[in-house]
Structure formats: structure tokens, C-alpha cells
Design a protein around this motif. Structure first.
Motif, PDB file in Angstrom:
ATOM      1  N   ASP A 135       0.854  -1.194   0.000  1.00 48.13           N
ATOM      2  CA  ASP A 135       0.000   0.000   0.000  1.00 48.13           C
ATOM      3  C   ASP A 135       0.886   1.239   0.000  1.00 48.13           C
ATOM      4  OD1 ASP A 135      -1.330   2.191   2.020  1.00 48.13           O
ATOM      5  OD2 ASP A 135      -2.807   1.292   0.665  1.00 48.13           O
ATOM      6  N   PRO A 136       0.724   2.135  -0.966  1.00 47.16           N
ATOM      7  CA  PRO A 136       1.641   3.282  -1.087  1.00 47.16           C
ATOM      8  C   PRO A 136       1.738   4.138   0.171  1.00 47.16           C
ATOM      9  CG  PRO A 136       0.355   3.057  -3.096  1.00 47.16           C
ATOM     10  CD  PRO A 136      -0.229   2.088  -2.109  1.00 47.16           C
ATOM     11  N   GLU A 137       0.602   4.466   0.779  1.00 52.41           N
ATOM     12  CA  GLU A 137       0.637   5.327   1.958  1.00 52.41           C
ATOM     13  C   GLU A 137       1.247   4.615   3.148  1.00 52.41           C
ATOM     14  OE1 GLU A 137       0.076   8.538   2.117  1.00 52.41           O
ATOM     15  OE2 GLU A 137      -0.209   8.437  -0.055  1.00 52.41           O
ATOM     16  N   ARG A 138       0.881   3.367   3.327  1.00 51.13           N
ATOM     17  CA  ARG A 138       1.428   2.607   4.451  1.00 51.13           C
ATOM     18  C   ARG A 138       2.921   2.373   4.265  1.00 51.13           C
ATOM     19  NH1 ARG A 138      -1.810  -2.638   6.257  1.00 51.13           N
ATOM     20  NH2 ARG A 138      -3.374  -1.033   6.663  1.00 51.13           N
ATOM     21  N   PHE A 139       3.337   2.073   3.036  1.00 53.44           N
ATOM     22  CA  PHE A 139       4.761   1.886   2.753  1.00 53.44           C
ATOM     23  C   PHE A 139       5.533   3.170   3.062  1.00 53.44           C
ATOM     24  CE2 PHE A 139       8.475   2.008  -0.018  1.00 53.44           C
ATOM     25  CZ  PHE A 139       9.039   0.758   0.198  1.00 53.44           C
ATOM     26  N   ARG A 140       4.968   4.293   2.659  1.00 58.05           N
ATOM     27  CA  ARG A 140       5.621   5.579   2.928  1.00 58.05           C
ATOM     28  C   ARG A 140       5.713   5.835   4.425  1.00 58.05           C
ATOM     29  NH1 ARG A 140       2.598   8.346  -0.045  1.00 58.05           N
ATOM     30  NH2 ARG A 140       3.869   8.105  -1.919  1.00 58.05           N
ATOM     31  N   HIS A 141       4.698   5.443   5.182  1.00 55.16           N
ATOM     32  CA  HIS A 141       4.742   5.625   6.635  1.00 55.16           C
ATOM     33  C   HIS A 141       5.836   4.759   7.259  1.00 55.16           C
ATOM     34  CE1 HIS A 141       3.437   6.043  10.795  1.00 55.16           C
ATOM     35  NE2 HIS A 141       3.468   4.718  10.884  1.00 55.16           N
ATOM     36  N   ILE A 142       5.911   3.492   6.872  1.00 59.34           N
ATOM     37  CA  ILE A 142       6.892   2.576   7.466  1.00 59.34           C
ATOM     38  C   ILE A 142       8.310   3.017   7.136  1.00 59.34           C
ATOM     39  CG2 ILE A 142       7.788   0.211   7.409  1.00 59.34           C
ATOM     40  CD1 ILE A 142       4.886  -0.727   6.947  1.00 59.34           C
ATOM     41  N   THR A 143       8.527   3.426   5.896  1.00 61.00           N
ATOM     42  CA  THR A 143       9.879   3.773   5.437  1.00 61.00           C
ATOM     43  C   THR A 143      10.205   5.250   5.603  1.00 61.00           C
ATOM     44  OG1 THR A 143       9.133   4.187   3.166  1.00 61.00           O
ATOM     45  CG2 THR A 143       9.795   1.931   3.713  1.00 61.00           C
ATOM     46  N   ARG A 144       9.223   6.022   6.001  1.00 58.89           N
ATOM     47  CA  ARG A 144       9.265   7.474   6.206  1.00 58.89           C
ATOM     48  C   ARG A 144       9.184   8.281   4.919  1.00 58.89           C
ATOM     49  NH1 ARG A 144      12.673   6.068  10.810  1.00 58.89           N
ATOM     50  NH2 ARG A 144      11.625   6.750  12.714  1.00 58.89           N
ATOM     51  N   TRP A 145       9.683   7.774   3.801  1.00 53.17           N
ATOM     52  CA  TRP A 145       9.533   8.552   2.562  1.00 53.17           C
ATOM     53  C   TRP A 145       9.602   7.684   1.293  1.00 53.17           C
ATOM     54  CZ3 TRP A 145      13.900  10.388   5.672  1.00 53.17           C
ATOM     55  CH2 TRP A 145      15.088   9.732   5.392  1.00 53.17           C
ATOM     56  N   GLY A 146       9.577   6.393   1.443  1.00 57.15           N
ATOM     57  CA  GLY A 146       9.754   5.517   0.296  1.00 57.15           C
ATOM     58  C   GLY A 146       8.563   5.495  -0.649  1.00 57.15           C
ATOM     59  N   GLU A 147       8.831   5.140  -1.911  1.00 59.64           N
ATOM     60  CA  GLU A 147       7.797   4.994  -2.933  1.00 59.64           C
ATOM     61  C   GLU A 147       7.707   3.512  -3.316  1.00 59.64           C
ATOM     62  OE1 GLU A 147       8.523   7.574  -6.236  1.00 59.64           O
ATOM     63  OE2 GLU A 147       9.145   9.236  -4.943  1.00 59.64           O
ATOM     64  N   VAL A 148       6.587   2.905  -2.983  1.00 62.39           N
ATOM     65  CA  VAL A 148       6.466   1.471  -3.185  1.00 62.39           C
ATOM     66  C   VAL A 148       6.491   1.104  -4.668  1.00 62.39           C
ATOM     67  CG1 VAL A 148       3.934   1.325  -3.255  1.00 62.39           C
ATOM     68  CG2 VAL A 148       5.282  -0.593  -2.344  1.00 62.39           C
ATOM     69  N   ASP A 149       6.017   1.987  -5.542  1.00 61.96           N
ATOM     70  CA  ASP A 149       6.013   1.681  -6.971  1.00 61.96           C
ATOM     71  C   ASP A 149       7.431   1.449  -7.494  1.00 61.96           C
ATOM     72  OD1 ASP A 149       3.296   1.809  -7.087  1.00 61.96           O
ATOM     73  OD2 ASP A 149       3.200   3.811  -7.968  1.00 61.96           O
TER      74      ASP A 149
END
Length: 338
Positions: A135-149
Motif C-alpha cells: 500500500d503506497p501510503e502505508r509503505f511511505r509511513h513505514i519507510t518514512r519517505w519511500g515509494e512502493v512503486d
């Protein structure tokens, strides 16, 4: 470059365990800041303290000469360091001679789209990709700024290049536990393995790991109510215990440092990017190999490896919960490379 010497005895610790698996961190730096792994503000090694690629290759030669059969390159994020495909070629040449069984790499996937083909050319056939959410938003939260795509693009490129992909997913209570089954189904459809990992108390981070600790025995029992799990004897050199998910044709591994200690069969040691050899992920005892590399010679390096074997502990002391909120060791996971 000289081939590994073969006259030294195999690496064996004081408990009779043969060391056949080496994890080498090529950098402590990372382009993400996963909340369970690192603080947002990190202080990294000065570049002058980091081993050169040639020094890392020389270390690999020494370990291979002492019976190491599998090497994994790690970080931080290894693919942000220039020259990793070239380093892979230096080490991977031992696969052709039969001295090394496998060279693998663990990555967060952000650079994989650009480097997958080069890794294959260097002899790498399998990669582990850390992916805790799609999930893009959840991935960004876990990694602080990452883009899952970007990571998913890298995984697709790795598959297209012929790399076998294993997804590493840290199970985080209240954060991604609802994605475990969807991730498993996705891995089955894509032909990837999935390994779930319990969060480990390494290094001071900005959050309380106790709140996120999800015991994998609970997860396994939940999966067993939904799928047929067949235990597999197959191993890939590490601590994961694998099951085949019959309905999906998928394979799932569980790494359980807290709920099911696996130290009795430990076959691993880790070298940091600065040349420190850690005999156990959960202890601070270490041997500094850098001086022997830069000022000593093969005999001194061999002697230090023997010192390390004598000092390898029986097991880690990981604990997590209300009674133990402090990290087991001060260094972050990115220092030792997982």
C-alpha cells in the motif's frame, strides 16, 4: 587476484557448529528509514572507515578458504554503493570453481530496476527484497519517505532478468498484519517466496517496538486455519523454517528469533562495512579485521578468525515486551546487515 587458500581448517565454533554462511555489509547507509530499523536522523560511518571493494573481496576469499559456502551482500542498502556488481563478480568467480555454492543479496529494491541485469551477469541468482507493505501510503509511513512503486518496479525487473525473488516482510502488529495474507497470495501469483520476520530489538529507534511486536506462532496458526501448510525440510542457509502453502503453490518462511529460538543450528557470522566481525547478531562481541587487512597479512587474518570462533556465543538474548523495552544491542540493524 589470488585464489583462496585451502590449507586452513574449516571455521568451527566452540560448540561444534560449522560456519558456512557469511553476511557482508558493504555500506551502513540506506536511502530509506524504516521505523523498526533506524532512527530518522542517523549518523553513518565516514567513508574513510569503510572497507574498499578490494578489501571486501579479500575478506571473502579468506572466509571461503575456511569453508564458507554461501555469501550474502547486505547493507544498509547495498545497491546505493557504487561498484557492487563489480564486487559481485570478484566474489562470484568462486562459484565457477566450486569453492562457493551461492552469492546472494538483500535489498530494499529501490535501485533494483537499474541493477538487476548487472547482478545476474555477476553470478547472483537470488535476491531478498524487503517489502513490508504494498500500500503506497502505508509503505511511505513505514519507510518514512519511500515509494512502493519504485520497489515493485525493481521486483518486476529482477524477475524479468532471471533472479529468483524472496520477499522479506517484517510482521508489525497493528500496522501490516492485515496485509500478510494478501502479500502471500501476491507472492504465490508472481512466483516469489515470502518470509515473515519478527521485529528484533536492535538499536534505539523512535518508536516502542513492543507495540509492534507480532509473534509469528500466532500468525502461523491463523494461516493454518485458512490454508494447508506443509512443513518443508528445505533450507536456504539461514534461520527461516519453510512451509508450502498448498492452495497457492507458494512457499512461506518464518524467522522467529523471539518465539522459537533457532540458535542451536547457527552457521552464520557477519562482517560490517568497517571490517568488524560480529559472531552473533544479538551480542556486541566482535573482532576487528580491518587492521589485519591493511597492516597484517593472511596469517594474522586467519588467527583473528580463530579468535572469533572461540568467542561465538551459544545464543542471542533477544527479549521484547513490558519487562524488556531496551534494545538488546545499541547498534542498528543497518550496521550489521541483518
Amino acid at each position: 587476484m589470488a585464489e583462496p587458500r585451502t590449507i586452513a581448517p574449516a571455521l568451527t565454533d566452540s560448540f561444534g557448529r560449522r560456519i558456512t554462511y557469511l553476511r557482508i555489509s558493504v555500506t551502513d547507509r540506506c536511502d530509506l528509514r524504516c521505523r523498526y530499523c533506524m532512527s530518522e536522523a542517523m549518523t553513518f560511518l565516514p567513508r574513510s572507515e569503510v572497507l574498499t571493494l578490494e578489501e571486501i573481496s579479500t575478506l571473502a576469499d579468506a572466509f571461503i578458504a575456511r569453508g564458507v559456502r554461501k555469501i550474502r551482500l547486505t547493507g544498509g542498502e547495498p545497491l546505493i554503493r557504487r561498484g557492487v556488481p563489480e564486487l559481485s563478480k570478484m566474489i562470484g568467480r568462486h562459484i565457477a570453481t566450486g569453492a562457493l555454492d551461492e552469492l546472494t543479496l538483500t535489498t530494499n529494491g529501490t535501485q533494483l530496476a537499474k541493477q538487476a541485469a548487472g547482478l545476474v551477469d555477476a553470478g547472483v541468482r537470488r535476491v531478498n527484497v524487503s517489502l513490508d507493505s504494498r500500500d503506497p501510503e502505508r509503505f511511505r509511513h513505514i519507510t518514512r519517505w519511500g515509494e512502493v512503486d519504485k520497489v515493485l518496479e525493481g521486483i518486476a525487473a529482477a524477475k524479468a532478468a532471471g533472479l529468483h525473488v524472496k520477499i522479506n516482510m517484517v510482521a508489525l502488529k497493528g500496522l501490516n498484519e492485515d496485509e500478510i495474507v494478501p502479500m502471500l497470495r501476491w507472492c504465490g501469483a508472481e512466483g516469489h517466496d515470502l518470509t515473515l520476520i519478527e521485529t528484533m530489538p536492535l538499536g534505539a529507534v523512535d518508536e516502542d517496538r513492543t507495540d509492534r511486536y507480532l509473534p509469528l506462532d500466532v500468525v502461523r496458526d491463523d494461516l493454518a486455519r485458512q490454508f494447508t501448510l506443509t512443513p518443508l525440510a528445505e533450507r536456504t542457509g539461514g534461520p527461516a523454517r519453510y512451509h508450502r502453502v498448498e492452495e497457492l503453490g507458494a512457499r512461506i518462511g518464518l524467522i522467529t528469533p523471539l518465539t522459537q529460538n533457532f540458535c542451536e543450528g547457527c552457521n552464520r557470522v557477519r562482517v560490517t562495512a568497517s571490517g568488524r566481525l560480529y559472531m552473533c547478531l544479538g551480542h556486541d562481541d566482535r573482532v576487528d579485521l580491518k587492521r589485519a587487512l591493511r597492516e597484517g597479512g593472511p596469517a594474522e587474518l586467519d588467527a583473528l578468525l580463530d579468535v572469533a570462533m572461540a568467542g561465538k556465543p551459544l545464543r542471542h538474548n533477544f527479549r521484547i515486551g513490558a519487562e524488556s523495552t531496551a534494545p538488546a544491542v545499541e547498534r542498528h540493524m543497518s550496521v550489521t546487515g541483518g
